[in-house]
Design an enzyme around this catalytic site. Structure first.
Site, mmCIF file in Angstrom:
data_model
loop_
_atom_site.group_PDB
_atom_site.id
_atom_site.type_symbol
_atom_site.label_atom_id
_atom_site.label_comp_id
_atom_site.label_asym_id
_atom_site.label_seq_id
_atom_site.Cartn_x
_atom_site.Cartn_y
_atom_site.Cartn_z
ATOM 1 N N LYS A 80 -1.788 7.868 -20.078
ATOM 2 C CA LYS A 80 -1.187 6.627 -19.576
ATOM 3 C C LYS A 80 -1.932 6.194 -18.324
ATOM 4 O O LYS A 80 -2.248 7.037 -17.467
ATOM 5 C CB LYS A 80 0.298 6.874 -19.274
ATOM 6 C CG LYS A 80 1.102 5.618 -18.949
ATOM 7 C CD LYS A 80 2.572 5.976 -18.738
ATOM 8 C CE LYS A 80 3.435 4.754 -18.475
ATOM 9 N NZ LYS A 80 4.864 5.112 -18.307
ATOM 10 N N SER A 155 7.984 2.268 -21.035
ATOM 11 C CA SER A 155 6.745 1.675 -20.586
ATOM 12 C C SER A 155 5.489 2.378 -21.106
ATOM 13 O O SER A 155 4.412 1.817 -21.035
ATOM 14 C CB SER A 155 6.709 1.677 -19.061
ATOM 15 O OG SER A 155 6.655 3.006 -18.571
ATOM 16 N N SER A 179 10.858 6.071 -20.311
ATOM 17 C CA SER A 179 9.573 5.444 -20.605
ATOM 18 C C SER A 179 8.692 6.190 -21.602
ATOM 19 O O SER A 179 7.733 5.624 -22.109
ATOM 20 C CB SER A 179 8.781 5.238 -19.309
ATOM 21 O OG SER A 179 9.207 4.051 -18.700
#
Lengths: 481, 477, 93
Positions: A80, A155, A179
């Site tokens: 990420k 996310s 997330s």
């Protein structure tokens, strides 16, 4: 004929170590898929091609020479883009970090590299991890591999979509209020949020420090377990890390787990989701688990508490982005400092600004006791209640998401609707306790995730139940693309 | 006329923990003064994304010692808070500090410290990080930022408004400086190592804050100026506004600040990256047993062991360096009275010539404690007289050389031989024959002759003895 | 109610330039968000204290200095003689 890309994490490391295929073959295959698929999926924001090929060759030559290779040798891990990678652009999908290159590796990156995992690239997210759909990215939304018109969740949308589309073996995301579990659920992969303090946050670009953990994603439970065995543990660079009970095992031989289904969360879920979770409970019962339903009234305060804390911490964490040390080209000469700061900081995206403003509000003079302190007390209350539940049950199950994946753009105009998506996941971030999302089924081709939660540092209980469920249901782990 | 009565002064003192090796939350050097701009920095102290504060254990230890020296209560758990505000010298745009409004979090509370005849209550002692430094280039409208200092540990000491007279403030600050020096937590002579803000209110008037006083010596001046200003205003029945004023070091006045304090809202909250730090009783006990001797104890020892006077002891312990110098010297040659008197009288007079700072003088002089001990020995053993000793001292202070080799020593040795003294007198009588005639009529002129003799012998004769010999010679003439 | 003036003040506290358009949009949104938080008013929790992670002072970082050893700010654009260039401060120059 199974494709290389569909191999699970264990199969990849075994295959490379036993020289069934080379790390270079595997990495080339993965890179080829990224080139072919990612224009549509948009999971990656940077691909680390040269480094990946180089690392693969190094691993292959070690194996040919009969040298020992690391625990994760040859697997490709997507990261990420809010986790610092030395020398590799780390943007948080934000304009304010558009070409920020960290001078150091996050602890998890160092550990992955030491175990011969290959960092294949950086993955899309909602700007600074603030969002639940990956639509609030400066690079545009990531698409759901199961249906490209649908959101991937967020996310860590890039992290889940890339694993679901077999653009990498596994990935790391971060889980602040769900997330990792949210996109894992939406993309039908396994996403695990560790106990707070299990995994070092050194190098994770903070959104809400007291809630978040770096969290692994893989297509199988064992993949997640193997990643946890590498990334968890005390880190002298993070004073909030704790001794963990690793290595975790993938050999579960217990079937009689005591399980409670938290029915506040099924009542509020979309009927298709609720139905799927009840059927998951039946599956576990049939496999020998002792299941019952429970209700916990104090959960109605969880979402508000989560957003108060997350936004408050975010408003402070993001104060440092003032374009002095890094950022875009705007000569400060001639500007008065306040106006310079306000001007450069207006480059944050819409959602980030919204959260900074609300976070500033709840911390501002006169409101602290009403919002922030109260939210912290709710955390203490929830911890107390869950501690007492875990004296009776090994794990608690619930839906990961109250709804099915939806179309891109459908909810973006209504922030509160998006916040409500997190209602089932924020609980574990508030208590600090671990939780996993594993594929539980599909409704009209859209994935549904089962959430399994447990007590502080009882990750093994979660893995045991998840492995049992995975073995029993045999839900497809092959990429849809 | 308004008296000092009703004047209330409180202090907020910042001391850098210069005795540490590393910064408060990272491993960069605490001694930032030696580095070129931005050479003493790392991802943590520049606030790079993803970095985490790693609290320095020794910073807690030193701060706890400061608390003990000020009779503070040290809680079993301490927390750090973020003080959120934007400024160019703050890498994270918040400062890590401690805060007691949501429950006690600071390293020390509710202490007291005696000074002179008075005592001030200590409201709290807290640990916090220093910001970076800003500078400016002439002709450019921008600022230049150096993060070398960012993250250097500070203890902030806050007193209750217990002072009524700026003079007491000076006594208190001297005492405080001596304490932090004795604890080896802060070298107060370093530029910027100690800073002081003060608040002052007269009678029922609003409180005025004075900021930016970067040396302890100026605090008294700033407060005196502010008291005069406020009293004048009150005499004209003008209202004193509650405000923040800055001390202008060059002009020695306080000026109204341009920043709008009322718009500040620091939005304090607990720093999540630093756990609540547990300080157990055993740790404190260990620490207590490790506490160095404090100035008050040392003063008592000087009086009892060295038999020094209260006054001399007080002067010595006011600066640790001075007291150390004294003890080192007295260890080599046990003549504490002689040595202390040289330090407080003779060295003090050298100090008065320039900086008036005895503490830093002792550090800058080239004379070693051993040399001082040697001078004391020569005085004690009657090898040199005081005047010669003072010359030797001056020479040693400036050059670091003490003339003790036998040939040179001979030049400085007191002239005891009466024949030698008489020969000098005869020489003077020869060159000063007119004065000799005068002296026979006017006894005061013999002092002139004595002066000439002293000049010739470089002061190595006893003046009383020489004068009586001169008078005898005049009668013989 | 979060008024437009209050919103502007929050923008100032957070150093965010907010356009008229943004002010208009955020005004109603932020109000609705904060209304969601008001559910917390239903709890008193007077006897409950927030819990914190703890660490013994004995386990904190040992005071040792070391150099980072790499360029900390490799991409910083506005530099002069080792300093970082910043905008005008409000201290008199």
């Amino acid at each position: 004929m199974s494709r290389l890309c569909d191999l699970s994490l264990d199969e990849v490391t075994d295959g490379i170590r036993n020289q069934q295929f080379s790390a270079e073959d595997y990495v080339s295959h993965i890179l080829e898929r990224i080139t072919r698929l990612d224009a549509d999926i948009k999971a990656f924001v940077s691909v680390n091609t040269d480094h990946a090929v180089e690392s693969a060759r190094r691993i292959d030559s070690k194996i040919r020479r009969g040298e020992k290779v690391g625990y994760l040798a040859g697997i490709t891990v997507g990261i990420k883009d809010n986790i610092s990678t030395k020398g590799l652009r780390t943007t948080c999908a934000s304009r304010v970090l558009a070409d920020y290159i960290p001078p150091y590796d996050a602890t998890v990156i160092r550990k992955l590299k030491e175990s011969d995992a290959i960092v294949i690239g950086k993955l899309n997210l909602d700007e600074f991890a603030m969002g639940s759909t990956t639509e609030f990215s400066n690079f545009g939304p990531t698409r759901n591999p199961w249906n490209l018109d649908y959101v991937a969740g967020g996310s860590s949308g890039g992290s889940a979509a890339a694993v679901a589309a077999a653009e990498c073996t596994a990935s790391l995301g971060s889980d602040t209020g769900g997330s990792v579990r949210c996109p894992a659920s939406f993309c039908s992969v396994v996403g695990f949020k560790p106990t707070y303090g299990s995994v070092s946050r050194y190098g994770l670009i903070a959104y809400s420090n007291s809630l978040e953990q770096i969290a692994p994603i893989a297509r199988t439970v064992s993949g997640v377990v193997r990643l946890m065995n590498v990334i968890s543990g005390v880190d002298p660079n993070d004073d909030t890390t704790r001794t963990v009970a690793s290595p975790y095992s993938v050999e579960s031989n217990r079937n009689h787990h005591r399980i409670a289904l938290l029915n506040n969360l099924t009542v509020n879920a979309q009927p298709e989701v609720s139905k799927c979770i009840y059927s998951a409970m039946d599956t576990l019962s049939s496999a020998g688990c002792i299941c019952e339903e429970i209700t916990l009234d104090s959960l109605e305060f969880a979402l508000a508490s989560y957003y108060v804390i997350a936004m408050a911490e975010a408003s402070s964490n993001l104060a440092r982005y003032d374009n002095i040390r890094y950022g875009f080209d705007l000569d400060p000469e001639g500007y008065e400092w306040n106006s310079y700061f306000a001007k450069v900081r207006s480059n944050f995206g819409e959602e980030v600004k919204r959260r900074i403003i609300v976070g500033t509000y709840v911390l501002s003079s006169g409101y602290y006791g009403r919002y922030y302190l109260k939210a912290q007390k709710v955390r203490a209350l929830l911890r107390r209640e869950f501690k007492s539940l875990y004296s009776k049950y090994d794990v608690i199950i619930a839906p990961t998401m109250p709804i099915l994946p939806f179309k891109i753009g459908e909810k973006i105009g209504d922030p509160i609707k998006i916040y409500y998506m997190d209602i089932d996941t924020v609980i574990s971030n508030l208590t600090g306790m671990p939780a996993i999302s594993i594929p539980a089924g599909f409704s009209n081709g859209l994935p549904i995730g089962l959430q399994i939660m447990s007590d502080d540092f009882q990750e093994q209980r979660i893995f045991d139940v998840a492995l049992l469920f995975e073995r029993t249901t045999k839900i497809q782990v092959r990429s849809p693309l | 006329m308004i008296s000092n009565y009703g004047t209330k002064i409180g202090l907020e003192i910042h001391c850098q923990l210069t005795g540490l090796k590393s910064k408060l939350f990272c491993s960069c050097h605490c001694n930032y003064r030696e580095y070129s701009p931005n050479e003493n920095i790392c991802p943590t102290c520049t606030g790079l994304p993803g970095t985490l504060p790693l609290l320095n254990q020794t910073a807690i230890e030193k701060a706890a010692m400061v608390c003990m020296a000020m009779n503070c209560t040290i809680p079993n758990n301490i927390l750090f808070y973020r003080k959120n505000y934007f400024y160019l010298d703050l890498p994270k745009n918040f400062q890590l500090t401690q805060y007691n409004a949501h429950g006690i979090s600071s390293i020390g509370v509710d202490g007291f410290l005696g000074y002179g005849q008075g005592e001030a209550r200590i409201r709290r002692v807290q640990l916090e990080e220093d910001p970076g430094r800003l500078s400016y280039v002439k002709g450019s409208s921008g600022s230049l930022i150096d993060y070398n200092r960012a993250g250097v540990p500070l203890v902030e000491i806050v007193t209750e408004p217990d002072f009524h007279d700026p003079k007491d403030v000076r006594l208190f600050l001297n005492k405080l400086a001596s304490i932090v020096e004795h604890l080896e937590v802060c070298d107060t002579s370093l530029e910027g190592a100690v800073r002081c803000d003060a608040n002052i209110s007269i009678g029922d008037s609003r409180r005025v804050e004075i900021k930016n006083v970067s040396s302890f010596g100026d605090v008294e001046k700033a407060l005196k100026f502010e008291m005069t200003r406020q009293k004048a205003m009150l005499n004209y029945e003008m209202e004193i506004r509650g405000e923040t004023r800055h001390w202008d070091e060059q002009r020695k006045i306080t000026k109204q600040s341009r920043t709008k304090e009322e718009e500040q809202d620091y939005r304090y909250f607990h720093e999540p990256d630093i756990p609540s730090i547990q300080i157990d009783e055993d740790y404190l006990k260990e620490l207590h047993s490790k506490m160095p001797e404090l100035p008050d104890e040392r003063k008592e020892r000087f009086i009892n062991y060295y038999k020094l006077t209260e006054h001399v002891s007080k002067v010595l312990i006011e600066h640790k360096d001075l007291a150390d110098y004294f003890e080192e010297s007295a260890k080599i040659y046990f003549a504490p009275k002689e040595i202390s008197s040289i330090i407080v009288t003779d060295l003090m007079s050298f100090a008065d010539d320039n900086s008036k700072k005895l503490g830093s003088t002792i550090r800058n002089i080239k004379m070693s404690p051993k040399q001082l001990a040697e001078i004391a020995r020569m005085i004690k053993e009657g090898i040199v007289n005081r005047k010669t000793a003072k010359q030797l001292l001056y020479e040693a202070v400036v050059s670091g050389k003490l003339i003790t080799s036998s040939e040179n020593e001979a030049n400085f040795r007191k002239i005891d031989d009466e024949g030698l003294i008489l020969r000098s007198i005869e020489n003077v009588f020869e060159t000063e024959s007119l004065a000799v005639l005068d002296a026979k009529k006017n006894p005061n002129v013999s002092n002139y002759l004595l002066g000439k003799v002293m000049e010739l012998t470089k002061g190595r004769v006893d003046p009383g003895r020489a004068l009586s010999l001169i008078n005898k010679k005049l009668l013989e003439h | 109610m979060v008024s437009k003036d209050e919103l502007k003040h929050l923008g100032w506290l957070a150093r965010l330039d907010l356009s008229e358009e943004e002010l208009l949009k955020y005004e109603s949104q932020i109000d609705r968000i904060i209304q969601q938080f008001d559910i917390l008013d239903r709890l008193t929790l007077d006897t409950l204290e927030p819990t914190h992670q703890t660490k013994s002072v004995r386990n904190l970082r040992i005071d040792e200095a070391k150099n980072f050893g790499e360029n900390v700010l490799p991409k910083t654009r506005n530099r002069k003689d080792g300093y970082l260039k910043g905008p005008k401060s409000d201290v008199k120059q």
